[in-house]
Design an enzyme around this catalytic site. Sequence first.
Site, short mmCIF file in Angstrom:
data_model
loop_
_atom_site.label_atom_id
_atom_site.label_comp_id
_atom_site.label_asym_id
_atom_site.label_seq_id
_atom_site.Cartn_x
_atom_site.Cartn_y
_atom_site.Cartn_z
N ARG A 36 53.75 30.00 28.01
CA ARG A 36 55.09 29.37 27.85
C ARG A 36 55.29 27.92 27.74
NH1 ARG A 36 58.84 31.94 32.32
NH2 ARG A 36 57.11 31.19 33.39
N LYS A 75 52.18 45.78 37.73
CA LYS A 75 52.57 46.88 38.52
C LYS A 75 53.93 47.31 38.18
CE LYS A 75 53.31 43.54 42.25
NZ LYS A 75 52.53 42.61 41.70
N ASP A 97 57.57 45.55 45.59
CA ASP A 97 56.45 45.53 45.17
C ASP A 97 55.52 46.52 45.48
OD1 ASP A 97 54.25 43.74 44.34
OD2 ASP A 97 53.59 44.28 46.32
N LYS A 104 53.50 49.99 43.65
CA LYS A 104 52.33 50.34 43.64
C LYS A 104 52.14 51.88 44.07
CE LYS A 104 51.06 45.65 44.89
NZ LYS A 104 50.86 44.54 45.75
N GLU A 158 43.60 48.34 37.01
CA GLU A 158 43.06 48.24 38.27
C GLU A 158 43.68 47.10 39.26
OE1 GLU A 158 41.71 49.60 41.57
OE2 GLU A 158 40.17 50.45 40.13
N VAL A 192 46.61 33.85 38.06
CA VAL A 192 45.57 35.12 37.94
C VAL A 192 44.85 34.69 36.57
CG1 VAL A 192 45.37 37.39 37.37
CG2 VAL A 192 46.60 36.88 39.22
#
Length: 430
Positions: free
Chosen positions: A48, A107, A203, A207, A131, A17
């Site tokens: 890293r 998240k 996950d 959310k 978002e 991302v």
Amino acid sequence: MMRTRPLKVALLGCGVVGSEVARIMTTHADDLAQRIGAPVELAGVAVRRPSRVREGIDPALVTTDATALVKRGDIDVVVEVIGGIEPARSLITTAFEHGASVVSANKALLAQDGAALHAAADEHGRDLYYEAAVAGAIPLIRPLRESLAGDKVNRVLGIVNGTTNFILDAMDSTGAGYQEALDEATALGYAEADPTADVEGFDAGAKAAILAGIAFHTRVRLDDVYREGMTEVTAADFRSAKEMGCTIKLLAICERSKDGASVTARVHPAMIPLSHPLASVRGAYNAVFVESDAAGQLMFYGPGAGGAPTASAVLGDLVAVCRNRLNGATGPGESAYAALPVSPMGEVVTRYHISLDVADKPGVLAQVATVFAEHGVSIDTVRQQGKDGEASLVVVTHRASDASLTGTVGALRKLDTVRGVASIMRVEGE
């Protein structure tokens, strides 16, 4: 008139991302400047492994000292895409303390500590936008937080994990078993080497906590979300679903109670009718169905993960935060004024599909029906098939509470004529 002095952006993380965020900031720099009213400049990238080649990023911007980067004082916006709880939490709060607003895709952190992060942002007069933390590129948080701010949201029902939807879709379309479908998802890069966070619902649970908090103006933490994974879903479950005109999806469901006095948030596999819009969501796509008083039913659909789609959501937030920065303002913060209690799963009311292995002899159906009646669970339909002294009995209930259904199943297991409970599946979307 456009300001010539650029707004400086610090990027924490440069993986799938983060690298896309950096690429879009560079290739669309002129357009972003026009939309914001000032140029944006990538002022530092914390990673890293600094030795890795990162195409399009000046090596002089790369650092391993993320804390020093967010403490610089000249940073206007910090974009956090490293994930996890720490050091992300400390870096975000440090960014606020040193004058930067934050755009995050984290998240897990927001579901666990969103209230504290919002409080820190408010204390320092800075923005916290996220978002990209839910459903990738799909605009969802901003519509809930802003477009529907004057409405009353009653339910949010959605597919918010692309990996699980790919697996379940493969099982549905090919008749494959769970492991076979998971192996295909892994080979194609849709599933991680360790898929636990996806297939066990962690996950989606994070959310769901974020969505419920925004939709119902109530603080909902990950611990408040009932979570059930999909590893026990079988090809036989899909055959049963097809016989009912349904398919199976892993759903995140956030609901306001009928009296409006409480909310629930849960993640679990469920049968949904093929006529429901979510039933047609295929592959690794996500979709969220929102029901509100005035707007009625809305559906948001699109790619829910991936570098470019998630970066699209990050850049949308970046533009909004930079505009606020130029105007000396902040956008909407946390809205938790309703402070509604989160009800336990036992109080959730829905329909159920129960498959029982029973003895194939007279009186079995009457015994089973009596148990359901004794626990106040009304039966909608029953289907029985028998052979060689053994039978399969499928019961579909009317709406019942989770607690009453649990008591019913416990009593069924004690019947001599019931060999076992093959599966229990909730039925949603009706």
